[in-house]
Write an enzyme that holds these catalytic residues in place. Structure first.
Site, short mmCIF file in Angstrom:
data_model
loop_
_atom_site.label_atom_id
_atom_site.label_comp_id
_atom_site.label_asym_id
_atom_site.label_seq_id
_atom_site.Cartn_x
_atom_site.Cartn_y
_atom_site.Cartn_z
N HIS A 35 42.08 13.40 1.93
CA HIS A 35 43.42 12.79 1.85
C HIS A 35 44.37 13.43 2.86
O HIS A 35 45.11 12.74 3.57
CB HIS A 35 44.01 12.88 0.45
N ASP B 51 47.37 20.63 16.90
CA ASP B 51 46.23 20.99 16.06
C ASP B 51 46.76 21.93 15.00
O ASP B 51 47.72 22.67 15.24
CB ASP B 51 45.14 21.72 16.86
N CYS C 228 49.59 5.85 0.46
CA CYS C 228 48.41 6.21 1.26
C CYS C 228 47.26 5.26 0.93
O CYS C 228 47.01 4.97 -0.23
CB CYS C 228 48.00 7.66 0.99
N CYS D 218 44.05 5.84 1.85
CA CYS D 218 42.76 6.52 2.05
C CYS D 218 41.85 6.30 0.84
O CYS D 218 42.30 5.90 -0.24
CB CYS D 218 42.97 8.00 2.34
N GLY E 180 39.80 31.60 22.42
CA GLY E 180 39.53 32.82 21.65
C GLY E 180 40.66 33.82 21.77
O GLY E 180 40.71 34.81 21.04
N GLN F 162 53.52 30.82 27.96
CA GLN F 162 53.93 31.85 27.00
C GLN F 162 55.37 32.25 27.28
O GLN F 162 56.07 31.55 28.00
CB GLN F 162 52.97 33.05 27.09
N GLY G 271 52.04 30.62 21.52
CA GLY G 271 52.96 31.66 21.07
C GLY G 271 54.16 31.15 20.31
O GLY G 271 55.17 31.84 20.21
N CYS H 130 42.92 8.07 -2.40
CA CYS H 130 44.06 7.46 -3.08
C CYS H 130 43.71 6.09 -3.66
O CYS H 130 44.28 5.66 -4.66
CB CYS H 130 45.26 7.36 -2.13
N ASP I 143 39.48 26.15 22.01
CA ASP I 143 40.48 27.16 22.38
C ASP I 143 39.73 28.27 23.10
O ASP I 143 38.51 28.24 23.20
CB ASP I 143 41.24 27.65 21.14
#
Ligand SMILES: [Zn+2]
Length: 392
Positions: free
Chosen positions: A355, A286, A324, A326, A97, A209, A236, A329, A95
């Site tokens: 997880h 993200d 799950c 993983c 900043g 934006q 935003g 789990c 990103d």
């Protein structure tokens, strides 16, 4: 001339799309979730785990603000760029900043030139501008860089939102100009030789934006596309406005976004938000939720959120999520995870983070499959019903 990234859409289902984003450090299937690696580490998880079959994260995010303040540019440059420094050769998006310094509130001063603020690390006075942000991101050598933008609060009135949007557009032009210069000067530490139809250069995404005002969003989009970027992010949102407002903004904006470029919804969200975002044509997400909430004892599951502190799990021998697959789990019970958490064992954070990331990444895997097989609407309905069932 070849470009830094190539984006291709392979399937569509309604507004949802599934495809592939080719970057200089590897192919990313979309829609994709990018774990956040704030200060050069995705908190609570090793890189081997991020690359392993459970998670298999194809791209992570790095924060310009944090890395610039500590360890600082010189160190990262001397260590050969961010990939080499942290030991991760898959794609990284950084990103700019902009959002971090904006979030400092009273502690920062925004002018036409940039943003002045006090470092949270050593209290020193620092200045971040479009030019500085591009210089930092070039030195980091991330595969996708973001323009330096200004964010208006979610409830910003029209005048405030317009002023902020105009500033972001001027900063977008300055970002583009300095970015191109730096590329020409060879400042990009992540540069690779051209190949596979890619230029080997860093990519740069623009940011739309305009707060919650549809006309401003539309104008911001058109003028950002005019400058020209490798992808377009929506910034935003998820900054204080109500959820339905966010979906309303998106549902009107995404149909006007250029089809042939990736669309990135910044900082969003919960698993339901990701599925909702995909249904409106978003390709990239993200969020710190899986890692941050994991450290705070919260697990995301297919039946909703689970607070591991609750007494009801004291001797519960079920995994966090029956569906799950993983490693956590497969091996551990809710009772054991609760015990670890209450005992203050760092393993609690590590396991919950693992997880949660597995759940987010697997959700997107299932989303991609559903889009490919034309069953996204069905998937979305079942997923949402299950997660809101309250039977966790
Ligand atoms: Zn799991």
């Amino acid at each position: 001339m070849s470009k830094p990234t190539q984006f291709s859409i392979e399937s569509r289902d309604g507004m949802a799309r599934s495809g592939a984003l080719a970057t200089r450090r590897g192919m990313i299937e979309t829609p994709v979730f990018m774990p956040v690696g704030t200060a050069g580490s995705v908190k609570g998880i090793r890189f081997e785990e991020l690359e392993g079959d459970d998670l298999d994260a194809k791209i992570i995010l790095g924060n310009t603000y944090h890395l610039w303040l500590r360890p600082g540019l010189e160190t990262i440059r001397e260590c050969g760029g961010l990939h080499k420094f942290i030991g991760w050769q898959r794609p990284i998006l950084t990103d700019s900043g902009g959002f971090q310094v904006w979030s400092l509130g009273e502690l920062r001063k925004i002018t036409e030139e940039g943003t002045e603020f006090r470092s949270h690390v050593d209290g020193s006075l620092r200045f971040l501008s479009p030019e500085v942000s591009m210089e930092v991101q070039a030195a980091l050598g991330s595969d996708i860089a973001m323009i330096f933008d200004e964010c208006a609060p979610g409830e910003a009135d029209r005048e405030t939102a317009r002023r902020s949007m105009e500033l972001t557009l001027r900063w977008a032009k300055r970002s583009r100009a300095r970015f191109d210069q730096l590329q020409a000067e060879g400042a990009d530490s992540g540069k690779l030789p051209a190949g596979n139809d890619l230029s080997g250069a860093q990519a740069l995404f623009g940011i739309v934006q305009g707060a919650t005002h549809h006309d401003l969003r539309r104008e911001s989009l058109a003028r950002t596309v005019e400058i020209g970027f490798d992808g377009y992010a929506i910034g935003g949102l998820s900054v204080g406005e109500e959820k339905p407002v966010m979906w309303d903004v998106l549902s009107r904006l995404t149909p006007e976004m250029p089809e042939e470029y990736p669309r990135y919804l910044m900082g969003v969200g919960t698993p339901e938000d990701l599925v909702e975002g995909v249904s409106l044509g978003i390709d990239m997400f993200d969020c710190v939720l899986p890692t941050r909430n994991g450290r705070n004892g919260q697990a995301f599951t297919s039946l909703g959120k689970l607070n591991i502190k609750n007494a009801q799990w004291t001797s519960d021998d079920r995994p966090l999520d029956d569906t799950c697959e993983c490693a956590v789990c497969r091996r551990h019970t809710r009772a054991y995870l609760r015990h670890l958490y209450l005992a203050g064992e760092m393993l609690a954070s590590i396991l919950l983070t693992h997880h949660n990331l597995a759940f987010f990444l697997d959700t997107l895997r299932r989303v991609r499959q559903a889009i490919r097989s034309g069953k996204f609407t069905e998937f979305r309905r079942e997923f949402t019903e299950s997660i809101n069932s309250g039977v966790v």
